[in-house]
Enzyme design. Structure first.
Site, PDB file in Angstrom:
ATOM      1  N   LYS A 111       0.838  -1.201   0.000  1.00 49.39           N
ATOM      2  CA  LYS A 111       0.000   0.000   0.000  1.00 49.39           C
ATOM      3  C   LYS A 111       0.878   1.259   0.000  1.00 49.39           C
ATOM      4  O   LYS A 111       2.065   1.185   0.343  1.00 49.39           O
ATOM      5  CB  LYS A 111      -0.932  -0.013   1.210  1.00 49.39           C
ATOM      6  CG  LYS A 111      -0.214  -0.161   2.535  1.00 49.39           C
ATOM      7  CD  LYS A 111      -1.198  -0.458   3.670  1.00 49.39           C
ATOM      8  CE  LYS A 111      -0.470  -0.658   4.975  1.00 49.39           C
ATOM      9  NZ  LYS A 111      -1.374  -1.032   6.075  1.00 49.39           N
TER      10      LYS A 111
ATOM     11  N   TYR B 186      15.842  30.342   7.680  1.00 52.09           N
ATOM     12  CA  TYR B 186      14.626  31.105   8.004  1.00 52.09           C
ATOM     13  C   TYR B 186      14.469  31.276   9.510  1.00 52.09           C
ATOM     14  O   TYR B 186      14.727  30.359  10.279  1.00 52.09           O
ATOM     15  CB  TYR B 186      13.391  30.373   7.482  1.00 52.09           C
ATOM     16  CG  TYR B 186      13.187  30.491   5.986  1.00 52.09           C
ATOM     17  CD1 TYR B 186      12.957  31.735   5.391  1.00 52.09           C
ATOM     18  CD2 TYR B 186      13.199  29.359   5.186  1.00 52.09           C
ATOM     19  CE1 TYR B 186      12.765  31.838   4.027  1.00 52.09           C
ATOM     20  CE2 TYR B 186      13.004  29.448   3.817  1.00 52.09           C
ATOM     21  CZ  TYR B 186      12.789  30.711   3.240  1.00 52.09           C
ATOM     22  OH  TYR B 186      12.589  30.802   1.902  1.00 52.09           O
TER      23      TYR B 186
HETATM   24  C1  LIG Z   1      -0.606  -1.868   6.903  1.00 53.82           C
HETATM   25  C2  LIG Z   1      -1.179  -3.129   7.389  1.00 53.82           C
HETATM   26  C3  LIG Z   1      -0.367  -4.236   7.628  1.00 53.82           C
HETATM   27  C4  LIG Z   1       1.145  -4.152   7.596  1.00 53.82           C
HETATM   28  O1  LIG Z   1       1.597  -3.500   8.764  1.00 53.82           O
HETATM   29  P1  LIG Z   1       3.162  -3.333   9.067  1.00 53.82           P
HETATM   30  O2  LIG Z   1       3.203  -2.764  10.431  1.00 53.82           O
HETATM   31  O3  LIG Z   1       3.691  -2.384   8.050  1.00 53.82           O
HETATM   32  O4  LIG Z   1       3.771  -4.670   8.960  1.00 53.82           O
HETATM   33  C5  LIG Z   1      -0.979  -5.432   7.926  1.00 53.82           C
HETATM   34  N1  LIG Z   1      -2.329  -5.521   8.043  1.00 53.82           N
HETATM   35  C6  LIG Z   1      -3.133  -4.468   7.871  1.00 53.82           C
HETATM   36  C7  LIG Z   1      -4.606  -4.623   8.037  1.00 53.82           C
HETATM   37  C8  LIG Z   1      -2.593  -3.227   7.549  1.00 53.82           C
HETATM   38  O5  LIG Z   1      -3.397  -2.172   7.396  1.00 53.82           O
END
Ligand SMILES: *Cc1c(COP(=O)(O)O)cnc(C)c1O
Length: 373
Positions: free
Chosen positions: A50, A270
């Protein structure tokens, strides 16, 4: 070699021509192998990709993913993008379909949909199609996010079992909200509740994210869903990836663009926040918060030049930052500047910015070229 996403846009006039995130696919392979070694061969791996592979922008067609069984995304749009790119690997859509159109497309594209709310079951019930759909049923065991609350579980479960178009051997999943915590109380409660709810059911199950997989390895069940750890980064605040046997996949690099001498009393950046205490030499590095480097890192946060730590001074600008290189007389224009990577863990920069590495990686900007190595 083929995961080159965006070419460096700056003209070629120095040894180093732009800001880039080097993506080390051998490190990713190492991390996958590490997961496999931990969980054994019976457990399937859903590699979470993702948010553009946690900001790494690796093509879903990359050989990097050859060792995984499934790719996991959050949104419908992400799932469709993977299919449009030609991915044939099974895809798990965590947030599921939001409406009838999306549901039909998920059927068409063979996307595996997480079903987490009754509106989705209603949509499934209203269908009259001969095709079948694979789903995962999600139960909320203590996060109050996606998933049926425990008192709704039996009803949802039964409804799915009764649906002819749903593949009946669906996976039952939940998600841990606190698995990285050394205090295991909440997680053990989640695990126990999940066991209770699924007792006697013969479905495959899936619980673990990265932290869960590492802290509760003996309970990995049928499918694990690692994300962060595949990119070589630790979900724990007190350990970095290397401490866990992982190798960071990304190295974020800029370069020394300009070197200049400044005098005691000069005000850097800045807001005149950093007043030069004595004559110094500084480097101007053309990367800033507009590229995703966090503006609010605490004083003394360093970059690496020629393997040496050099502190950032003054406020970070949108497109640049200043670094004190007084201690490093050999720095030359064009030298590589590492913002994070193997010898400067992104976990440490996240901590310095009071955030988590997930955020830094996913917010790395579009101006930064991703270069496969
Ligand atoms: C993002 C996600 C994962 C992976 O989590 P990590 O901490 O990056 O390993 C697994 N299951 C769900 C439902 C997620 O949203």
């Amino acid at each position: 070699m083929r995961t080159f996403y965006r070419k460096c846009l700056l003209p070629v006039s120095m040894p180093s021509q732009g800001n880039c995130a080097r993506i080390d696919s051998s490190a990713f392979q190492h991390n996958i192998a590490h997961v496999k070694k931990r969980i054994g061969t019976e457990v399937g791996i859903v590699a979470m990709v993702k948010a553009n592979c946690y900001g790494h922008y690796v093509s879903s067609l990359s050989d990097m993913f050859s060792g995984v069984d499934m790719l996991g995304v959050a949104t419908f749009e992400e799932a469709m993008a993977l299919r449009q790119a030609g991915t044939e690997t099974p895809i798990l859509l965590l947030q599921g379909f939001r409406n009838r159109e999306q549901l039909l497309q998920c059927i068409d594209q063979a996307i595996i949909c997480v079903v987490h709310d009754m509106f989705q079951i209603n949509l499934l019930q209203s269908l009259d199609v001969s095709q079948s759909l694979q789903v995962w049923l999600k139960v909320d065991t203590g996060m109050c996010r996606f998933g049926f609350m425990p008192d709704q579980f039996v009803k949802a479960y039964q409804a799915l079992v009764d649906l002819a178009i749903v593949d009946s051997n669906f996976v039952i999943m939940t998600h841990l909200s606190d698995a990285e915590n050394s205090d295991q109380q909440h997680t053990l409660g989640q695990l126990q509740l999940f066991r209770q709810l699924t007792q006697g059911l013969s479905h495959p199950v899936s619980i673990m994210n990265s932290a869960g997989l590492m802290s509760y390895t003996d309970q990995c069940c049928d499918w694990v869903r690692p994300g962060l750890m595949l990119y070589g980064v630790s979900p724990y605040t007190d350990r970095v990836g290397a401490d866990l046997g992982l190798r960071p996949v990304m190295s974020l690099e800029s370069f020394v663009y300009v070197i200049k001498a400044i005098k005691a009393g000069d005000k850097v950046g800045y807001g005149c926040q950093w007043v030069c205490p004595s004559d110094r030499v500084i480097a101007i590095v053309p990367i800033g918060y507009g590229d995703g480097y966090p503006r609010h890192v605490k004083a003394g946060t360093c970059v690496l030049i020629r393997g040496r730590r050099c502190p950032i001074i003054g406020a970070i600008s949108m497109d640049s930052m200043m670094v004190d290189i007084s201690g490093l007389p050999t720095v030359a224009q064009g030298d590589t500047v590492v913002l994070w990577g193997r010898d400067l863990p992104v976990e440490s920069i996240a901590q310095a910015a009071s955030t988590i590495p997930y955020e830094l990686l996913t917010q790395l900007g579009a101006r930064v070229a991703r270069i496969a190595m």
